[in-house]
Each structure stands twice: as structure tokens, then as C-alpha cells.
Design an enzyme around this catalytic site. Structure first.
Site, short mmCIF file in Angstrom:
data_model
loop_
_atom_site.label_atom_id
_atom_site.label_comp_id
_atom_site.label_asym_id
_atom_site.label_seq_id
_atom_site.Cartn_x
_atom_site.Cartn_y
_atom_site.Cartn_z
N GLU A 1 -22.47 -12.72 0.51
CA GLU A 1 -23.53 -13.44 0.33
C GLU A 1 -24.82 -12.51 0.50
O GLU A 1 -25.33 -12.87 1.39
CB GLU A 1 -23.90 -14.90 1.02
CG GLU A 1 -22.70 -15.59 0.66
CD GLU A 1 -23.09 -17.24 1.22
OE1 GLU A 1 -23.94 -17.50 1.74
OE2 GLU A 1 -22.04 -18.03 1.04
N GLU B 1 -15.42 -19.25 -1.07
CA GLU B 1 -15.72 -20.36 0.18
C GLU B 1 -16.09 -21.60 -0.73
O GLU B 1 -16.72 -21.47 -1.76
CB GLU B 1 -17.16 -19.99 0.72
CG GLU B 1 -16.57 -18.78 1.90
CD GLU B 1 -18.14 -18.67 2.58
OE1 GLU B 1 -18.92 -19.48 2.75
OE2 GLU B 1 -18.13 -17.50 3.01
C1 FCB Z 1 -22.02 -19.76 3.63
C2 FCB Z 1 -21.61 -18.66 4.61
C3 FCB Z 1 -20.77 -19.24 5.62
C4 FCB Z 1 -20.79 -20.62 6.26
C5 FCB Z 1 -21.09 -21.30 4.84
C6 FCB Z 1 -21.23 -22.86 5.38
O1 FCB Z 1 -23.52 -19.35 3.42
O2 FCB Z 1 -21.24 -17.64 3.91
O3 FCB Z 1 -20.64 -18.18 6.50
O4 FCB Z 1 -22.06 -20.49 6.86
O5 FCB Z 1 -22.18 -21.06 4.16
#
Ligand code: FCB
Length: 462
Positions: free
Chosen positions: A167, A362
Site C-alpha cells: 500500500e 489482504e
Molecule cells: C491495510 C494495511 C494493514 C492493516 C489493514 C487493516 O491498510 O495494509 O496493515 O492495517 O489495512
């Protein structure tokens, strides 16, 4: 070229973590300070005033944590490496004890049948580099490539799938424009400069890894769908397009086309500065990713300014026209709307745009989990519903032609959730902050029951 990505036949299943959020031990074994140590020490930066100095103590409990991943039946373990453990001053001297730790971690993952996937940068920049202007300094991109090379020299015989950044939008824009993440700088258009250097760092590191024989270098992006509430409102559609440029196209343009598009340059004139974007930079980034990771939590609905909620992070889109954000129900505990169709759309669109293999690197949800009974059972049905719907959306995207190889849950453990501290819990395993006891939640058991073919290549079905 022999790819080590999960094959195309199934959706591999994994879980993700990040170093600063779980490791603790921030002053152990020669680790240098990171920007998150400095940022969290500043009053008012983290909701509960906490920091990652202890976190889940995974630095010492990694074997127990990997046992949980194996018990789950996951095939992939996505973790991040803390740059300040490897190079405490950011450049130069290498700390062998830091490398030793990740060496042990990788061996422990492999011993449990897990494929380790390493992310090189999940936001914990060595403070020594921030002291020299961090991601606003071009030298940081060069330093990142050197660090990537050092880590690969040690782990590359066993880690085959690498991600450069996690990110980078957050690192650039939350860090240098909105100031809500480390290093906490509110400098508007500096966010665009940081973004360029992050991309350059990705390109330099990817080149380094490719030259060393890695076939699967990716970048993990929090791309997001932006949906204008009124598609006939031209001003809103134009403002939303600017926001989309700063969140999504700033990465995809260079990666796919080797350029920043005109719509982006209109809101980010910094990216037209030849002193920043030097000859060859974008050519280096073009084609540098072998796969793209997508972190998805929520879609964003935009509305005319003043008509709804102001987005708390609107400063993170410097140069764009103001909009409001509409957040519909249901929402998770962190206030993010739940809508799995956003993930499906994003996967289909990103595959079409890049032609690359994708991984959902994620996906998950924060809910306020309470310990229910004497056995400590945590019935997080809301999280199960969220995961089930998003796994189904991933499957639909594949059916629509998106080459999605993996679905990786955020996250294994309740952990240090950045500016939210320990107040927002995303784990499928509860962690008792008093004694670090790990208790799998109902979502853990649900996932375990729905994962087939344990071992590398394990798949998940809703
Ligand atoms: C993302 C991050 C991760 C976590 C999630 C909820 O932005 O990559 O580290 O904090 O959100």
C-alpha cells in the site's frame, strides 16, 4: 521463467501479517528505530496512545503463530520484513541478528508446509532515512533497492514470491499529505513526490530481484473503487476521477504504460516536474511487476461537497476537488462499508488493465470481539459473513476472467492497527494483551473447515 505463484487452477488460501503490527521487540537484537516508533511516541497520533513496542510479541512467539497458520490449513503465509532490523541506519551496516530472525521464520514456515511470501516494505522506514527527508529524498529509493538485495541474498533460496511495497498510497499520502500515519507530515503535494520515489524504489528493487533470478516480484496496492452517487453530476464525476487518479492510476499508469496520465497530472502537477520524474524513471517501472496484490476492504461512494460526511482522509488526495463521502450500512467497527461487489469489480478491472496475475493480498474486517464464555469462545459471525461474501466475490471475479491466484485474509492476530492502536481488531485469532494468550475465534474454525487440500496450494471455498 518458472513462476512460483499459486497455479491458475484454484484459489490458494493464505493469511497475512506485518512486522510492526505483530513483532514487538522494537529495541531487541540491534533493531534501529523506525518512523512508527517516532510517530507513536508523539502524543495524539494513535487513538489509544499505544505503540508497537510489544504488540503480539511475535518476535518471540513466531513458532506458535505459524502453528496456528498450519492448523488453519493455509498454504501461504504473507509476512513483512522490518527494514530497521536488517539495516538499523537504513543504509550501510547490516545487522546479522535481524537477518537471522527472518531466516528462522522462513525455515519455520517451510517446516510447516507453508509458502512464505515476503513484503519488503510495510511502512516501517528506518528513522535515520526520515531524518534525511524519507520518501521525499530520491536516495531513499536507492537505499530500498540495496536493502532488498541484502534480504534476498539471505532468504532468496527459500522465498520465491516477493512483494516490494505494501500500500504505497498509505505510505505516501497518509504519511506525507494527510499526516495521519508516520512520519505524520501534512505537506499536501509532497504526497505525490513521495509516491514517485516509492514507485522508483519499487522499480529499482524489482530490477535487483529480477537480476538475482526472482521470477515473481509483485507490488501490493490498496486500489479502491470510487462510485459517484449521482453519475449525472458532471462536477462530481470529474472530482471523483481526480480522486481515482491519486488512489489508483498513480500506480497503474507507470506500471502498465510507463506514464502518469493527463488526468492525474492535472491534479498532481508535481508529477510533471522533470527534476522529480527523471528520464528513465517511468521506463524502469513499466513492466516491473510480475503480479499485483490487491488489498480490499471497502468501496468509496462520493457525493457533492457538503452533502454527506467529509472523508477523514480527504487531505490524502492533494490537488483534488472536494467531495463528500457517503458510507452506507452495514459498516464494520472501523466505519468501513461492507460491499463485496467492490472486490469483484476491482479484480476484473485490474486484471483487464494489467493483464497480470492477481492475488487478494489482504481482506478482512474489524469487529469488536468479546470473549463470550469460560472457554473463551469468540463468536464472530459478522466476520465469517464478511469473509464468506468476499471469498464468493473472488470466485465470481475468476469466473468473469480475472486471473486471481490467491485469497489472503487480513489478519492472523488482533494486533497494533496503526493510528487506531489496539482499538480495532481484525484478527481471526484473539490475543489477550495481558498475557499474549492466543485464542482462535469462530472465524478461524470456519475458515479451517472450508479450506480443502491442506499444504501449499490449499484452496478455500465459501
Ligand atoms: C491495510 C494495511 C494493514 C492493516 C489493514 C487493516 O491498510 O495494509 O496493515 O492495517 O489495512
Amino acid at each position: 521463467m518458472i513462476s512460483s505463484l499459486p497455479d491458475t487452477a484454484t484459489v490458494a488460501f493464505g493469511v497475512a501479517t506485518a512486522a510492526y503490527q505483530i513483532e514487538g521487540a522494537t529495541s531487541e537484537d540491534g533493531r534501529g528505530p523506525s518512523i512508527w516508533d517516532t510517530f507513536t511516541a508523539r502524543p495524539g497520533t494513535v487513538r489509544d496512545g499505544s505503540d508497537g513496542s510489544v504488540a503480539c510479541d511475535s518476535y518471540h512467539r513466531y513458532a506458535e503463530d505459524l502453528d496456528l497458520v498450519a492448523r488453519l490449513g493455509a498454504g501461504w503465509y504473507r509476512f513483512s520484513i522490518a527494514w530497521p532490523r536488517i539495516m538499523p541506519e537504513g543504509t550501510g551496516r547490516v545487522e546479522p541478528r535481524g537477518l537471522d530472525y527472518y531466516d528462522r521464520l522462513v525455515d519455520a514456515a517451510l517446516a510447516r508446509g507453508l509458502a512464505p511470501t515476503a513484503t519488503l516494505y510495510h511502512w516501517d522506514l528506518p528513522q535515520a532515512l526520515e531524518d534525511r527527508d524519507g520518501w521525499l529524498n530520491r536516495d531513499t529509493a536507492e537505499a530500498f533497492a540495496d536493502y532488498a538485495g541484502v534480504v534476498h541474498d539471505r532468504l532468496g533460496d527459500r522465498v520465491r514470491v516477493w512483494a516490494t511495497h505494501n500500500e504505497p498510497w498509505c505510505a505516501a499520502y497518509l504519511g506525507y499529505a494527510a499526516g495521519v500515519h508516520a512520519p505524520g507530515r501534512r505537506e499536501g503535494g509532497a504526497g505525490h513526490r513521495a509516491a514517485h520515489h516509492l514507485l522508483l524504489g519499487h522499480g529499482l528493487a524489482a530490477t535487483r530481484l529480477h537480476d538475482a533470478g526472482v521470477d515473481d516480484v509483485g507490488i501490493v496496492l490498496n486500489l479502491a473503487p470510487y462510485w459517484p452517487e449521482d453519475p449525472d453530476d458532471e462536477a462530481l464525476v470529474a472530482a471523483t476521477d481526480g480522486i481515482d487518479a491519486v488512489r489508483n492510476r498513480v500506480w497503474l499508469g507507470p506500471l502498465v504504460d510507463g506514464r502518469y496520465d493527463d488526468g492525474l497530472l492535472a491534479v498532481a502537477p508535481e508529477l510533471a516536474d522533470p527534476a522529480l520524474v527523471r528520464d528513465g524513471d517511468l521506463a524502469l517501472v513499466r513492466g516491473s511487476a510480475d503480479w499485483v496484490g490487491i488489498n480490499y476492504y471497502t468501496p468509496f461512494r462520493t457525493a457533492a461537497p457538503g452533502s454527506a460526511e467529509r472523508h477523514p482522509e480527504q487531505d490524502a488526495y492533494p490537488g483534488t476537488a472536494p467531495v463528500s463521502f457517503v458510507v452506507r450500512e452495514p459498516r464494520t467497527d472501523i466505519g468501513w462499508e461492507v460491499d463485496a461487489s467492490g472486490l469483484e469489480q476491482l479484480l476484473v478491472d485490474t486484471h483487464r488493465r494489467t493483464g497480470l496475475p492477481l492475488m487478494v493480498t489482504e481482506n478482512g474486517a474489524a469487529y469488536p470481539d468479546t470473549v463470550l464464555d469460560a472457554e473463551g469462545t469468540i463468536d464472530d459471525q459478522d466476520r465469517i459473513d464478511y469473509l464468506r461474501d468476499h471469498i464468493a466475490a473472488t470466485r465470481r471475479a475468476r469466473e468473469a476472467g480475472a486471473d486471481v491466484r490467491a485469497y489472503v485474509v487480513w489478519t492472523l492476530l488482533d494486533n497494533f492497527e496503526w493510528a487506531e492502536g489496539y482499538t480495532k481488531t481484525f484478527g481471526i485469532v484473539h490475543v489477550d494483551p495481558r498475557d499474549q494468550t492466543r485464542t482462535p475465534k469462530a472465524s478461524f474454525h470456519w475458515l479451517a473447515a472450508h479450506i480443502s487440500d491442506p499444504g501449499v496450494g490449499s484452496t478455500v471455498s465459501p
